[in-house]
Design an enzyme around this catalytic site. Structure first.
Site, mmCIF file in Angstrom:
data_model
loop_
_atom_site.group_PDB
_atom_site.id
_atom_site.type_symbol
_atom_site.label_atom_id
_atom_site.label_comp_id
_atom_site.label_asym_id
_atom_site.label_seq_id
_atom_site.Cartn_x
_atom_site.Cartn_y
_atom_site.Cartn_z
ATOM 1 N N HIS A 24 21.088 43.906 48.753
ATOM 2 C CA HIS A 24 21.774 44.606 50.114
ATOM 3 C C HIS A 24 23.489 45.644 49.559
ATOM 4 C CE1 HIS A 24 24.058 40.915 50.969
ATOM 5 N NE2 HIS A 24 23.397 40.689 51.649
ATOM 6 N N HIS A 78 17.297 29.917 57.492
ATOM 7 C CA HIS A 78 18.008 30.633 57.695
ATOM 8 C C HIS A 78 16.727 32.058 57.288
ATOM 9 C CE1 HIS A 78 21.304 33.769 56.688
ATOM 10 N NE2 HIS A 78 20.647 33.683 55.656
ATOM 11 N N GLU A 80 17.462 35.155 56.904
ATOM 12 C CA GLU A 80 17.692 36.803 56.391
ATOM 13 C C GLU A 80 16.184 37.342 55.317
ATOM 14 O OE1 GLU A 80 21.392 37.212 53.822
ATOM 15 O OE2 GLU A 80 20.840 39.008 54.154
ATOM 16 N N ASP A 82 15.391 38.065 52.225
ATOM 17 C CA ASP A 82 15.311 37.089 51.502
ATOM 18 C C ASP A 82 14.957 35.659 51.097
ATOM 19 O OD1 ASP A 82 18.235 36.808 52.198
ATOM 20 O OD2 ASP A 82 19.121 35.655 50.250
ATOM 21 N N HIS A 145 25.679 32.304 56.934
ATOM 22 C CA HIS A 145 26.321 33.309 57.137
ATOM 23 C C HIS A 145 26.349 34.265 58.051
ATOM 24 C CE1 HIS A 145 24.397 36.548 54.593
ATOM 25 N NE2 HIS A 145 24.074 35.153 54.959
ATOM 26 N N ASP A 164 22.027 29.275 51.611
ATOM 27 C CA ASP A 164 22.929 29.881 50.887
ATOM 28 C C ASP A 164 24.282 29.395 50.724
ATOM 29 O OD1 ASP A 164 21.624 32.300 51.261
ATOM 30 O OD2 ASP A 164 22.171 33.281 53.217
ATOM 31 N N TYR A 196 29.874 34.224 44.858
ATOM 32 C CA TYR A 196 29.403 34.221 45.996
ATOM 33 C C TYR A 196 30.326 34.242 47.030
ATOM 34 C CZ TYR A 196 25.034 33.545 48.534
ATOM 35 O OH TYR A 196 23.948 32.994 49.580
ATOM 36 N N HIS A 229 19.805 29.477 46.934
ATOM 37 C CA HIS A 229 20.340 31.088 45.405
ATOM 38 C C HIS A 229 20.701 29.644 44.268
ATOM 39 C CE1 HIS A 229 19.244 34.340 47.311
ATOM 40 N NE2 HIS A 229 20.387 34.162 48.585
#
Ligand code: FEO
Length: 405
Positions: A24, A78, A80, A82, A145, A164, A196, A229
């Site tokens: 992104h 989470h 998001e 991904d 986040h 994350d 990151y 990640h």
């Protein structure tokens, strides 16, 4: 890639994305991974999903261990895409499975998926789920986040599934910190953590600090941190906790980064004597030309230095667009604890340098009052002034850095 064991009956069933270079807009030269985890207790539990285009790989990893229909619980830390992108596909294989997430997670998942048949179990901080011999403890982490974010602590194993948080965009055949350091280097792993944090978590330093304290107060030893990640912190989870505490407290290197762009070379020519002046005072210095560097790398270098000198030519009475882009990105990340100033060349009307300073003031950074401008290109006298400017900024940075000793 098959599953990888974290501890008895706990497996990584995620995927490695060797090819991603633009996440992104965040440039990821080292790729990434999407980590999810399977706990094979009496009530098998899947923790998190993966990106849609990789979900079949993750399903293969799961199927090698258990039929998905036998999974009794799904935890979504989470939403998001991904991590949440592949959830609809996963849900087809385990219809009716209870989905544990925050209220914001439930609301967000309903925007991304048809969740009308999903069996949501909304959880709050402190809620526990017994899955056999193990207990999962949920910890809401709003705005670390996204609003939906939470972490899940497997109490008996002391494994924190941290979504994350504590992650890195790092594709590697190694899954664990000790393996990675043995094959690559400690410095590369640390740099990935800085990168990151700078690009994703910089605005949330205060929240992160409080959340680390809250988790520590639980009194559960954290033996392992398993983010969504990158590398899993098996050997030294304390290392990444310390790095996060330090970054949240404003610690960084005694270093100045010159970040600039240039039209006909004038601003670039100014950067050289400034850099020599910094060097003269023994200041560690890096130079970044914006058009030659991914924005996310420039942000990381900003975050790793105590001081920043921003160079911009004036174009149409305004900032040079590449410099403006950097400032817009930086402003959104709400940087703190840095000393800054600006320099640049102009043709007939200046303005860019003042605008950069105004932007820095708006961010409430420490502004070194002096700034440096030149008409078209620096004369030899102005190059000497640039050298002295660099020396003075080095001294100011060193003094400012002492506040964080
Ligand atoms: Fe890795 Fe916020 O998603």
């Amino acid at each position: 890639m098959n599953s990888v064991s974290l501890n008895q009956d706990i497996y990584w069933v995620g995927v490695i994305d060797w090819a991603i270079r633009d996440f992104h807009g965040y440039i990821t030269p080292k790729g990434s991974t999407y980590n999810n985890y399977l706990v094979l207790d009496e009530e098998p539990t899947l923790i998190d999903g993966v990106k849609l285009e990789f979900v079949d790989q993750s399903i293969q990893n799961i199927k090698a261990l258990i039929e998905p229909a036998k999974i009794k619980h799904l935890v979504v830390n989470h939403i998001e895409p991904d991590h949440g992108g592949g959830l609809s596909r996963l849900m087809e294989l385990m219809p009716g499975v209870p989905v544990y997430c925050t209220q914001k997670g439930r609301e967000g998942l309903a925007r991304y998926h048809d969740t009308s048949r999903w069996n949501f179990k909304v959880v709050k901080s402190g809620d526990r789920l017994r899955i056999g011999r193990r207990t999962l403890l949920f910890i809401e982490t709003p705005m670390i986040h996204w609003p939906d974010s939470m972490m899940t602590l497997c109490v008996e194993d002391g494994i924190l599934f941290s979504q994350d948080g504590f992650g890195q965009h790092l594709a590697s055949s190694q899954r664990f910190d000790d393996e990675f350091v043995a094959c690559a280097s400690e410095a590369e792993l640390e740099d990935s953590v800085w990168d990151y944090y700078a690009n994703i978590l910089m605005p949330f330093g205060g929240l992160i600090k409080n959340k680390i304290e809250e988790i520590t107060r639980l009194g559960v030893p954290i033996n392992m941190i398993a983010p969504d990640h990158g590398i899993i912190w098996r050997k030294r989870p304390g290392k990444v906790l310390d790095m996060y505490r330090d970054m949240a407290n404003g610690k960084t290197d005694e270093r100045v980064v010159i970040i600039y762009d240039t039209m006909w070379g004038g601003t670039g020519q100014m950067a050289q004597p400034i850099m020599q002046g910094l060097k003269e005072e023994g200041m560690d210095c890096r130079v970044i030309k914006l058009r030659a560097t991914p924005l996310s790398v420039a942000i990381k270098e900003f975050w790793r230095a105590r001081g920043c000198l921003l160079g911009s030519p004036t174009l149409n009475n305004n900032l040079f667009p590449y410099v403006a882009e950097f400032l817009v990105y930086l402003k959104g990340l709400r940087p703190k604890d840095r000393i800054v100033s600006a320099f640049g060349s102009y043709g007939w009307a200046g303005g860019a340098v003042k605008l950069a300073i105004e932007e820095f003031r708006g961010m409430k950074l420490e502004v070194f009052e002096e700034m440096l401008t030149t008409n078209y290109r620096p004369s030899s006298e102005e190059q000497k002034s640039g050298f002295e400017f660099g020396r003075r900024f080095a001294l100011a940075t060193r003094e400012f850095h002492k506040r964080y000793a």
